[in-house]
Each structure stands twice: as C-alpha cells, then as structure tokens.
Write an enzyme that holds these catalytic residues in place. Structure first.
Site, short mmCIF file in Angstrom:
data_model
loop_
_atom_site.label_atom_id
_atom_site.label_comp_id
_atom_site.label_asym_id
_atom_site.label_seq_id
_atom_site.Cartn_x
_atom_site.Cartn_y
_atom_site.Cartn_z
N LYS A 1 37.96 40.46 55.67
CA LYS A 1 36.76 41.08 55.13
C LYS A 1 35.60 41.12 56.13
O LYS A 1 34.53 41.65 55.82
CB LYS A 1 36.32 40.36 53.85
CG LYS A 1 37.39 40.45 52.76
CD LYS A 1 36.87 39.99 51.42
CE LYS A 1 37.94 40.12 50.35
NZ LYS A 1 37.43 39.90 48.99
N ASP B 1 38.75 40.99 40.11
CA ASP B 1 39.50 41.86 41.03
C ASP B 1 39.98 43.12 40.34
O ASP B 1 40.21 44.14 40.99
CB ASP B 1 40.72 41.09 41.57
CG ASP B 1 40.31 39.92 42.45
OD1 ASP B 1 39.34 40.07 43.21
OD2 ASP B 1 40.95 38.86 42.36
N PHE C 1 32.77 33.11 49.35
CA PHE C 1 33.36 31.95 48.70
C PHE C 1 34.82 32.24 48.41
O PHE C 1 35.20 33.39 48.17
CB PHE C 1 32.64 31.62 47.39
CG PHE C 1 31.54 30.61 47.52
CD1 PHE C 1 31.66 29.36 46.96
CD2 PHE C 1 30.38 30.92 48.21
CE1 PHE C 1 30.64 28.42 47.08
CE2 PHE C 1 29.37 30.00 48.34
CZ PHE C 1 29.50 28.74 47.77
N LYS D 1 36.87 48.84 18.37
CA LYS D 1 37.72 47.66 18.47
C LYS D 1 39.20 48.04 18.32
O LYS D 1 39.57 48.80 17.43
CB LYS D 1 37.34 46.65 17.38
CG LYS D 1 38.23 45.41 17.34
CD LYS D 1 37.85 44.50 16.19
CE LYS D 1 38.83 43.33 16.07
NZ LYS D 1 38.49 42.46 14.92
N ASP E 1 35.37 45.95 46.38
CA ASP E 1 35.31 44.68 47.12
C ASP E 1 33.90 44.52 47.66
O ASP E 1 33.55 45.04 48.73
CB ASP E 1 36.34 44.71 48.26
CG ASP E 1 36.51 43.35 48.90
OD1 ASP E 1 35.53 42.58 48.95
OD2 ASP E 1 37.63 43.05 49.36
N ILE E 2 33.07 43.81 46.92
CA ILE E 2 31.65 43.71 47.27
C ILE E 2 31.45 43.03 48.62
O ILE E 2 30.67 43.49 49.47
CB ILE E 2 30.87 42.96 46.17
CG1 ILE E 2 30.99 43.72 44.84
CG2 ILE E 2 29.40 42.80 46.56
CD1 ILE E 2 30.38 42.98 43.67
N LYS F 1 40.91 35.60 54.25
CA LYS F 1 39.80 36.34 53.63
C LYS F 1 38.64 36.51 54.61
O LYS F 1 38.01 37.57 54.67
CB LYS F 1 39.35 35.61 52.37
CG LYS F 1 38.32 36.33 51.53
CD LYS F 1 38.05 35.53 50.24
CE LYS F 1 37.05 36.23 49.34
NZ LYS F 1 36.81 35.48 48.09
N ASN G 1 36.36 35.20 33.61
CA ASN G 1 36.89 34.01 34.28
C ASN G 1 36.01 32.82 33.96
O ASN G 1 35.01 32.94 33.25
CB ASN G 1 37.03 34.25 35.79
CG ASN G 1 35.70 34.59 36.44
OD1 ASN G 1 34.74 33.83 36.37
ND2 ASN G 1 35.63 35.77 37.08
#
Length: 401
Positions: free
Chosen positions: A342, A279, A324, A289, A306-307, A338, A210
């Site tokens: 969580k 995720d 965050f 490859k 899910d840390i 969230k 990302n």
C-alpha cells in the site's frame, strides 16, 4: 493557560512543613495543562495525607517500593518511564543528600535513578541546614549533573527564624517549569486520524460490522492533541466522547469514511488510519427489512475502496502515512506485506487474538514496522501505547527534514 499541555509531571513530595504547599502546586500544574502523579516519602506522610493528593491529582499516590499490587508489574519502572519531568517540591536536605549520593532506598530516590526524564528540585529547609557545607556540596553535585534547582526563597520560616530556605511559592515553581519545558513534540503539525469500525447496511435493520471500539484511534487523537498537534478525527459509529480540542467528523459506512478522509487530507502532515474499515459491503442496501423465508440467505458483497492505499498515492499525500494491521497469525509477515503493497511509511500491528489487547479492550501492544526497521511498544493502557506510537511517529517525521 495550557503551557504544559502534554507534559506528564511526577511530583515528589518529601518531608517538611512546606509539604502543604505541594497540594496547591498539583492544582496549578494541572491548570497549566500538565498531567500530575504524586509520589510521597514516608516523612511527607506525617505532614500531609495521601488522600489529599489523590483527590487533587485523580491518581493513586505511591509511597512505597513494597506495594505488592503495583510492583507486581514493576510499577516504579512504569512511573519512571511515564514521566516527562520529575519535580521534587519540597526537596528536604535528606532528599538532596540521597539524590547526590545516588541512593535508591525508597520509591522516590529509586524513581530518580530509573528515569530518563529531567529532574527539578525545589529545596525547603531551615536556613542553617541550607547553608551547611554538606547541603551546599550536595546541591553543587546535583547541578553539575544537570539537575535544575529552584530556589530556595528568603523570608520567615516555620521555625521562627528568617533567612534562605523557604520553598518557592507554587506559582513561581510552575512558572519556572513552564520556562524550562520543551515545546510539544507535535506542535504546529496537522494530524488526520480515522478510528472505529464501519457499518455496512444490508437493510434498515441489519448491517455488517466488526468488533472495533474505536478506543485506540481515539487514544491516538487525544495523545496527538496533548503533544501539540491540530487533530481532525474521522470516526465510525462508536459511543466515545470526543477528546478535548479535537475536531470530529462522524461517518457510518466505508464509502463515507473514504469521502471524509480524502476531503480533509490536503494540508495534513500525518495520516494515521486506525479505523477498522470493512473490506466488503453489500452490493445493494434493501429499502425494506428482509423477511425470513428460507434456510439460507445469500448476500452479494463487493470490495470497498482501499482508503490507506488511496491516501498513500494521493497527489496531496501527507508526509507520513501510518496504517494499522489487526492480525491473528503471522503478524509481521502480513503487516510488512501491507506496508509495501500500500506504499505506507509505517504500520502498527497488533495481535487481536491475544487476550487482553486489541478490540474492545482498554489495553494494547503494538509492533511498528517500516521499510528497514521495527519498534515494539509494550503491553499497557491504550493511552500510553498511543503516546509511545506518536513519539515514534514524531521521530520519523523529524528524520525527514
């Protein structure tokens, strides 16, 4: 020596021959760990050039309320909010008079009215000017308002006379500032930060990742260290230098980040999960490859751990768990979902779809949510946003006592 670590000192330099000593004062304040920015009066510029202070402080010197580039964004208010202490050295008789009268007819006097930071003045002037009843009345007025007055010293003066009115030596001023400085807000706290992206390998060449640069998490780690915390930083694959005094652990994949975070978790007071953890990850990483063989390619992805949720539910859970949320729509609704789902204490949300903030940018803006509250942190450099976020974190932590 780092007694002023985390302190942001706005040094005001007013007119007088003693202005030359303020150059040494900048260096000594920095040696004590403070970040220093300088504001000069028009009269001070006749004694020492702004270039000297800019070179020493590493920041542009401000001297006018009519600086169009700075004031387009209300620069004097930004400076007033930035400072943890305003120190005027030397403080001339004219400057003391304007402060006592509450005038705002130049940048320095305006900043003193606009800031909530404590104000310290170190007077310097001819002995007769210092002894004059008007000056003494002005000083008494300032002391009654809570202004700290350092000196003046007694001795030989530039005018050839001898008496009270000399600026204290820079070492004496720094010692007094250190003596009056509050302990760093996070002194004695242990803070664990995760930052940056994770790269989930498909084969030896390709990965899923990302756009996170890690800048926000690294800014948080640096700010926490400056505020006195012992900081451990678990960093994904980024090209950023380790903040001074921060212990760093490098990882690549989400599973590695999870293992590192959980291994480091015991004994920490705060966990701040600023990392953009994937995720999903490929079900398998191929050893060779993948060759181009068709018009489409299907890759099976599986959920990663899910840390944040694991940390929040951990038997050795830190007292505060801060997450965050990088969103592009319905930011508050998604962030609050969230937060509750969580079991977090705080969540810092930002709109990464808005130009000029979020991923790959040097600036950011945050909306911080908790069960029955919200606090918005205005758009600005990530270093300042990080300080504001940690001030709120410290406030919430202190409320748990």
């Amino acid at each position: 020596m780092a007694e002023l670590q985390g302190q942001r000192i706005l040094l005001g330099v007013s007119g007088g021959i003693a202005a030359y000593k303020a150059a040494e004062l900048v260096r000594r304040l920095q040696d004590a760990g403070a970040e220093v920015r300088v504001v000069m009066t028009a009269s001070a510029l006749h004694f020492v050039g702004a270039t000297t202070f800019q070179a020493l402080s590493g920041h542009p010197v401000r001297s006018s309320l009519w600086d169009e580039a700075a004031e387009a964004a209300m620069g004097h208010i930004e400076l007033a909010r930035w400072a943890t202490r305003v120190l005027i050295a030397p403080a001339s008789a004219n400057t003391l008079a304007r402060l006592a009268q509450g005038r705002a007819n130049d940048l320095l006097s305006t900043l003193c009215l606009a800031t909530e930071a404590p104000l310290t003045v170190a007077p310097a002037m001819n002995r007769v000017m210092w002894a004059h009843p008007a000056t003494q009345t002005n000083v008494a007025t300032l002391v009654a308002r809570g202004v700290e007055v350092l000196g003046p010293a007694t001795g030989d003066q530039a005018c050839g006379e001898v008496g009270a009115g000399r600026l204290l030596e820079p070492a004496q001023i720094v010692a007094a500032v250190i003596a009056g400085a509050p302990p760093p807000r996070l002194a004695g706290r242990r803070l664990l930060v995760s930052a940056g992206p994770t790269f989930e390998d498909i084969d030896p060449v390709r990965f899923i990742g990302n756009r996170s640069s890690g800048k926000m998490g690294f800014a948080v780690a640096a700010a926490a260290r400056a505020m006195g915390a012992q900081v451990t930083l678990v960093a994904g694959p980024v090209s950023l230098p380790t903040p001074p005094g921060v212990r760093r652990i490098d990882v690549r994949r989400a599973a590695q980040m999870r293992d590192a975070v959980l291994a480091e978790l015991p004994g920490h007071d705060i966990y701040l999960g600023a990392a953009a953890v994937a995720d999903y990850t490929p079900a398998e990483t191929l050893p060779q490859k993948i060759k181009k063989s068709g018009e489409t390619l299907a890759i099976t992805l599986v959920r990663t751990a899910d840390i944040l949720a694991e940390v929040a539910a951990h038997p050795q859970r830190p007292r505060l768990v801060v997450g965050f949320a990088a969103e592009t729509q319905d930011m508050e609704a998604y962030a609050r979902d969230k937060l509750h789902r969580k079991g977090l204490d705080l969540i810092a949300a930002n709109d990464v779809g808005r130009a000029g903030q979020g991923f790959e940018c040097d600036d950011n803006a945050l909306s911080v949510f908790w069960r029955d509250g919200r606090h918005d942190i205005a758009h600005g450099p990530k270093s300042r946003v990080a300080r504001d976020l940690l001030s709120l974190v410290a406030e919430r932590l202190e409320a748990l006592r």
